[in-house]
Motif scaffolding. Structure first.
Motif: not given
Length: 412
Positions: A203-211, A226-244
């Motif tokens: 239902s959700q895909v979260v992708v991290t990279d520091l670049s 496009d991912a949302k149309k397939d019912g998937i929340e796709l999130i890209f985030v440049a973080t290594s913070d556990k709480d975030e």
């Protein structure tokens, strides 16, 4: 007949040589290697030489041909297999010959077959065990990417969970939440593609990279809308913070967390963001045999946390990738950022971690310095061939494609 190949003799000792292959014995097949994708595992092998677990101790006297992510064309079939293979068939191979019961692997262990060669001999036992696989494809580069993509799907299939009756099952959790850490390198891009378009849907895909550069390219390739149309929340985030990351998950953590960099802090972050019955998949293979990281064993006991890792793939994994490509559900070309000829193979392999971008694809029957696809436009100012290649890939969203490959092989 003669073959030209890059052979490993020892630590950082790679040599491009031409030598005579032995005559085919009945039950063997001669193949013409057309393309080979350079794997980080080959870099590690070149660094370690005979110290590598898959390389023979006597490699200095009996060198091995490197390269295992190849696609080839059958050029000669001996009588035993003339009913199964024909001249012109496109073929690929899973490199780890597990049926031999040890670590013997194409690209690490053999002197007459390997991806960075012009011609290779496929042994009878390889064919007999079903490890020479025919593919129906309009290109060779897709064939070269089947093996790395199959390693990714092998990782997905390995993830472990428990059902309501505490019975174990494997694969990512259907409808669950997936985190792909350090996930915008070439293999991470395939992991995103399979998460979005594979057989088990989260239902959700979260992708991290520091670049930020790699993150932006990943966003261009995989549109969250496009991912949302397939019912998937796709999130890209440049973080290594556990709480975030925990907040993004809704506070309960992730069902499946993939680690795509062999870094202790990334492993420990993955452990920290696992949810109940979560599985940590350590995908990235380290060079250091003593590599370790802290892991919360309180949560192993009380929160049913699991950890898995895989190396290589199986013939079934490769068939699954062939199917997903054939159904146009995944596009392995997202991995490729550089093209080169056989003369570029040694330098590319030995400097692989220093070269930015994704997969480097070697065409073994041409000479061409390693060239970034993004450099085609500049090179096209003085070379009409690169101008043509640039036009072709721009029509294809900046991705390498069958038309570009055909033009390259005809004009270089």
């Amino acid at each position: 007949m003669k073959t030209k190949a890059v052979r490993l003799y020892g630590e950082q000792d790679l040599r491009l040589e031409e030598f005579e292959l032995p005559e085919l014995r009945d039950g063997e097949i001669l193949i013409k290697i057309v393309s080979d994708s350079v794997c980080m595992s080959t870099y590690k092998t070149a660094k370690q030489g005979a110290k590598h677990i898959r390389v023979p101790d006597n490699v200095a006297e009996n060198p091995v041909i490197i390269g295992h992510e190849f696609c080839a064309e059958v050029v000669k079939v001996t009588d035993k297999y003339k009913d199964k293979f024909s001249v012109g068939d496109k073929v690929v191979m899973p490199p780890v010959l597990s049926y031999l019961g040890g670590m013997q692997t194409i690209g690490y262990s053999f002197g007459e077959i390997g991806g960075v060669s012009t011609y290779s001999i496929v042994y009878e036992h390889i064919i007999e065990n079903g490890y020479l696989i025919k593919i129906d494809s309009d290109s060779f580069f897709n064939g070269s990417l089947i093996e790395p993509a199959s390693c990714v799907i092998r990782g997905y299939k390995a993830n472990l969970h428990l059902d309501n009756e505490l019975k174990p099952y494997t694969n990512i959790k259907s409808g669950g939440k997936v985190a792909i850490l350090a996930g915008c390198g070439p293999m991470g891009l395939v992991a995103i593609d399979i998460a979005l378009h594979g057989d088990v849907k989260p239902s959700q895909v979260v992708v991290t990279d520091l670049s930020t550069e790699r993150l932006e390219r990943a966003k261009q390739l995989f549109n969250p809308e496009d991912a949302k149309k397939d019912g998937i929340e796709l999130i890209f985030v440049a973080t290594s913070d556990k709480d975030e990351l925990l907040k993004i998950s809704g506070g309960n953590g992730y069902d499946d967390v993939f680690v795509y960099a062999p870094v202790s802090s990334v492993v420990e972050l993955a452990d920290a963001i696992l949810g109940f019955d979560g599985c940590l998949n350590f995908f990235a293979g380290p060079l250091d045999k003593q590599f370790s990281a802290n892991f919360n064993f309180y949560n192993v006991h009380y929160a049913q946390h699991h950890v898995v890792g895989t190396s290589g793939s199986t013939t079934d994994d490769m068939k699954d990738i062939v199917r997903l490509i054939g159904e146009k559900r995944i596009t392995p070309a997202v991995m490729i950022t550089h093209i080169g000829g056989i003369d570029a193979a040694i330098d590319t392999t030995l400097r692989l971690p220093e070269i930015p971008g994704g997969k480097k694809l070697i065409y073994t029957h041409i000479n061409l310095p390693l060239t970034a696809i993004t450099d085609f436009e500049k090179l096209g100012e003085t070379d009409e061939r690169f101008k043509k290649l640039d036009d072709i890939v721009k029509k294809n969203n900046g991705l390498w494609c069958a038309e570009a490959e055909e033009y390259l092989l005809s004009n270089f």
